[in-house]
Enzyme design. Sequence first.
Site, PDB file in Angstrom:
ATOM      1  N   ASP A 156       0.840  -0.986  -0.052  1.00 32.40           N
ATOM      2  CA  ASP A 156       0.108  -0.091   0.103  1.00 32.40           C
ATOM      3  C   ASP A 156       0.985   1.313   0.097  1.00 32.40           C
ATOM      4  OD1 ASP A 156       0.931   0.186   2.861  1.00 32.40           O
ATOM      5  OD2 ASP A 156      -0.497  -0.975   3.144  1.00 32.40           O
ATOM      6  N   SER A 157       0.329   2.473   0.636  1.00 24.88           N
ATOM      7  CA  SER A 157       1.283   3.607   0.754  1.00 24.88           C
ATOM      8  C   SER A 157       2.441   3.479   1.138  1.00 24.88           C
ATOM      9  CB  SER A 157       0.457   4.688   1.400  1.00 24.88           C
ATOM     10  OG  SER A 157      -0.210   4.332   2.743  1.00 24.88           O
ATOM     11  N   HIS A 158       2.618   2.541   2.207  1.00 23.92           N
ATOM     12  CA  HIS A 158       3.983   2.313   2.649  1.00 23.92           C
ATOM     13  C   HIS A 158       4.983   1.871   1.952  1.00 23.92           C
ATOM     14  CE1 HIS A 158       2.209   2.214   7.316  1.00 23.92           C
ATOM     15  NE2 HIS A 158       1.908   3.243   6.639  1.00 23.92           N
ATOM     16  N   HIS A 341       2.986   9.136   7.400  1.00 23.97           N
ATOM     17  CA  HIS A 341       3.593   7.895   6.891  1.00 23.97           C
ATOM     18  C   HIS A 341       4.869   8.133   6.901  1.00 23.97           C
ATOM     19  CE1 HIS A 341      -0.474   7.623   4.758  1.00 23.97           C
ATOM     20  NE2 HIS A 341       0.142   6.681   4.268  1.00 23.97           N
TER      21      HIS A 341
END
Length: 368
Positions: A156-158, A341
């Site tokens: 995902d965004s990570h 994040h």
Amino acid sequence: MGGRWITALGGLALIGAAPAADRVTVVPVAIGGQSGRALPMHIEGRVERTADGDRRQWPGTYWEAAFQGAGVSLRVGEGDVILKVSVDGVPTATLVKPKPGNYAIDGLTSGRHVVRVDVASESQAGATVFGGLYATGMTRPLPAPTRAHRIELIGDSHTVGYGNTATTQDCTEAQVWATTDTAQGLPAVLARRFDADYQVNAISGRGVVRNYNGFAADTLPTAYPFVLFDKASRYAPAGWQPQLIVIALGTNDFSTPLHAGEPWATRDALHAAYQARYTAFVRQLRAQNPRAHILLWATDMASGEIADQAGRVAATLRAAGDRRVTFLPVPGLAFSGCHSHPSLADDQRIADRLATYVDAHPGLWAGR
């Protein structure tokens, strides 16, 4: 290393660092200027070959070409994108939303060079097009670079690198896009450690069975089989067989409370659905990559719920006989990027944690 400079050319922002021996720039070629002769390219990432070039949407796509000479250009097609250009491993220019057209890489000395173009930005809104690398003048092509090690990163965004270059956690949507840099994030850091090629098959906000805060869109396992997010064509890799597959999924499944009307009445029901789907997804990956080592990792967000659930998936797979599946917790990140994040420093910490495991198991590179 030379100094940094910023130049504005026809609405194009160029940010570069000059190699010691050359002052290399990337400049637009006049409309109608010739591209030159197409250089053979090494391409990593899912692309759809078209008459205009490579259409791509998954993050982290890159193109590389080697040549002898001083004349080389690149062609940019449609779509908002941030492209990072490097020559001989030295960052040369960052093209932010470049206009479609041809761009010359000027200032090279005549000799052997390798040029690389990386996609830094995320492209959920639509596909973008890269038109290729070209030899001009007396430049002649050389065989494109290749590497023995291959890593696929799924997440995902990570994994994407969402807002990882930001200096604040409070970001607008435009700032998130501008500060996301997959080319400096976890995938690139880990790959450089092992001189590996890599693919990044990750989408910010997507989970295994539930997206962030329950929003409606394809989950990562649903989107994964396709070349682009429109799901018009299935991805059929020609020769892509990674020895290492790194997966981080679950942040979006568990980082927000369940809402009325979602398919899971309780957290336990969500856990059961997540474990079943994640297990099935990894088994699908195993069928496609029978010799790869599959490394699941998770942060300690959500009071450890994500790590607990991902760890259970790995345990289930190992109990069923897949000894090439491992789970690694990655605690203690600062989360100082956009919207809490991982930052570039966090990306380095994650890569170090994963690399320590890989260093202790060098035999996994024989899994190709």
